[in-house]
Design an enzyme around this catalytic site. Structure first.
Site, PDB file in Angstrom:
ATOM      1  NE  ARG A 351      -3.504   0.587   2.458  1.00 47.88           N
ATOM      2  CZ  ARG A 351      -4.445   1.217   1.748  1.00 47.88           C
ATOM      3  NH1 ARG A 351      -5.038   0.604   0.732  1.00 47.88           N
ATOM      4  NH2 ARG A 351      -4.795   2.457   2.049  1.00 47.88           N
ATOM      5  CG  PHE A 374      -2.616   4.679  12.256  1.00 49.72           C
ATOM      6  CD1 PHE A 374      -3.195   3.539  12.781  1.00 49.72           C
ATOM      7  CD2 PHE A 374      -2.603   5.830  13.032  1.00 49.72           C
ATOM      8  CE1 PHE A 374      -3.751   3.534  14.051  1.00 49.72           C
ATOM      9  CE2 PHE A 374      -3.163   5.840  14.299  1.00 49.72           C
ATOM     10  CZ  PHE A 374      -3.733   4.687  14.812  1.00 49.72           C
ATOM     11  CD  GLU A 375      -1.912   2.764   4.501  1.00 51.05           C
ATOM     12  OE1 GLU A 375      -2.020   1.529   4.414  1.00 51.05           O
ATOM     13  OE2 GLU A 375      -2.772   3.562   4.078  1.00 51.05           O
ATOM     14  CD  GLN A 376       5.501   8.509   8.206  1.00 47.83           C
ATOM     15  OE1 GLN A 376       5.971   9.385   7.495  1.00 47.83           O
ATOM     16  NE2 GLN A 376       5.658   8.496   9.513  1.00 47.83           N
TER      17      GLN A 376
END
Length: 536
Positions: A351, A374-376
């Site tokens: 992702r 979280f999502e970098q």
């Protein structure tokens, strides 16, 4: 000679394991994915990164873990034809609490395959597994006491409530028998990082004390019985520079004994090298090793005398000279990300990036903001030298100021410098410098250019960072033009353990790499054509 540190850059809490002629060191990776670094050597002089064993969601998922949470103090051992890796995943470190979950994975070889984890306990961090010569296995960890005045970033002795010991039944994957608190630590306090070593009927316990700042130390104790009582070393500390402020290796502590095939003994430890004239260590906590000798009284001491560690140490017989640092060029033309690089927290890297969508490029998909827990999309490698140059070429066409991608010098969400290609409503595609100057907890951005620099609507852009000690300079290059400086000289020393909130709340080290974010949620992609890191 062995030249310290043997693992430069962010490589703390070294657990060492010898299997025949092969020596391995496992170090903490905190919020960086995959989890745990394992280096290999046959001579203690030259080391090579060979694996990071925690690679999938069933083993490790750190989404939501805070900065400096995640993997603390692994312990690597070998017994029964298997490698055993014990590790902590810290989910909270603020306030009075530490939510720290301890697990074990195993593998038939250092390259794997590594098993799914067996959960062990959560009573504290810094676990280790000791394989006794009678076949029994013993699990140790420090016990965390939340009913104390110690809080995250300001540790207090009562929070570190001794070293726990309990037998581990490998057949069932459970702890059995009584839980014993075998060692309260010395008067120095903050006891953690336990490792056991057996010799001549004595159980030697080495621990870390004093906190992982400038009072850090390796403390030793011993007992005839594994459950104690343990008597302190006559000198208390085997390794420390707490009383030697001018020593080149500072913050020394937390390591483990290894005995070579010829009986010579070494002890690893973490250390840091503050920038000259400062108390800041951008390279983080590194790994060093010291030669030791057993005294006539049965206690271990440094071979050169005293507790202050040495920069150069006698190597095993026949060892080669240390290899000098060399430039590393990455062209992103392989199927996998080179081992030098890591990303943050998530076990779902697809992702974040792709190496196949545009061959020869690393494609980052803009996700959450820089500093997200979280999502970098941030892919980077360790800074290993006070002086370095880093360079990449980016192809990126943002459509809104919510999209940005570029070159980053990064520690955590409140300590970074980011040279970004982004978009401005009046100028179109621009360059801007975004920094967070240690502003914990607010994470307030500062902008290095009063007005963003327009660079045209399309085409690749070269980006570079030059660090010389405490000074960082960004440069850019359009098409085949010359490199041009952009913005003011930035404070590279801020990107350190001690910068911002300080040494007892920041446990990693400086990274340099590539980042992209898209807070609009559209996942705008940025392509990076190679990355070069050159020691200065």
């Amino acid at each position: 000679m062995i030249r310290n540190p043997i693992l430069p850059g962010f490589n703390p809490d070294p657990s060492i394991c010898r299997v025949g002629k092969d020596i391995y060191i496992a170090t903490s990776t905190f919020e960086w994915y995959p989890g745990v670094q394992i280096h290999h050597s046959t001579d203690l002089v030259n080391w090579r990164l060979v694996t990071r064993p925690l690679t999938r969601a069933s083993q490790l998922d750190m989404r939501g873990n805070p900065d400096s949470g995640g993997i603390w103090a692994p312990c690597l051992s070998h017994a029964d034809g298997l490698f055993w890796l014990v590790y902590t995943d810290v989910k909270r470190l603020e306030g009075n609490f530490k939510d720290a979950h301890n697990s074990i994975v195993t593998a038939p070889s250092i390259e794997g395959p590594w098993s799914d984890p067996v959960y062990v306990n959560s009573s504290g961090f810094d676990p280790s597994l000791f394989h006794d010569d009678d076949g029994r296995k013993w699990f140790l960890n420090m016990q965390w006491c939340h009913v104390s005045t110690g809080v995250g970033g300001s540790p207090k002795h009562p929070s570190f409530d001794g070293i726990l010991l309990q037998e581990y039944d490998a057949a069932t994957g459970t702890l059995v028998g009584p839980i014993r608190n075998i060692f309260p630590g010395s008067a120095h306090g903050l006891v953690e990082g336990p490792h056991l070593f057996k010799r001549n009927g004595w159980y030697y316990l080495t621990t870390a004390e004093g906190g992982t700042g400038y009072d850090h130390a390796v403390t030793m104790a011993r007992s005839r019985r594994i459950e104690g009582p343990y008597e302190l070393h006559p000198d208390t500390h085997l390794i420390t520079a707490k009383d030697a402020p001018d020593a080149p290796l500072q913050r020394d502590g937390h390591g483990q004994i290894v005995e070579m095939a010829d009986g010579t003994v070494y002890h690893t430890h973490l250390c840091s090298r503050p920038l000259p004239g400062t108390r800041r260590s951008p390279l983080g906590r590194e790994t060093a090793i010291q030669k030791c000798i057993w005294g006539e009284d049965g206690w271990l001491r440094l071979a050169h005398g005293g507790p202050v560690p040495a920069l150069e140490v006698e190597a095993p017989a026949g060892a080669p000279a240390p290899r000098p640092p060399e430039p590393v060029r990455t062209d992103f033309d392989g199927p996998a990300l080179p081992l030098d690089f890591q990303w943050l927290r998530t076990p779902l890297p697809d992702r974040l990036f792709s190496l196949s969508q545009r061959p020869g490029h690393l494609r980052l998909f803009g996700r959450e903001s820089i500093g997200s827990w979280f999502e970098q999309a941030l892919v980077a490698r360790r800074q290993e030298d006070w002086d370095f140059d880093a360079e990449t070429v980016i192809d990126f066409a943002p459509e809104t100021y919510q999209q940005a991608a570029g070159l980053v010098h990064y520690y955590n969400r409140h300590k970074f410098h980011f040279l970004a290609v982004t978009w401005h409503p009046g100028k179109g595609r621009v360059l801007q410098v975004m920094s967070c100057l240690g502003d914990w907890q607010n994470g307030r951005l500062t902008f290095g250019l009063e007005e963003p620099l327009a660079i045209g609507e399309d085409g690749p852009v070269g980006l570079s960072a030059e660090a010389r000690g405490a000074e960082l300079r960004f440069r850019y290059r359009l098409a085949s033009g010359d490199w041009t400086g952009i913005g003011e000289v930035l404070d590279a020393s801020l990107i350190s353990d001690e910068g911002g909130r300080g040494e007892h709340a920041s446990f990693t080290g400086a990274f340099v790499g590539m980042a992209a974010f898209d807070t609009s949620g559209r996942g705008k992609a940025a392509d990076f054509d190679g990355f070069e890191y050159r020691p200065g």
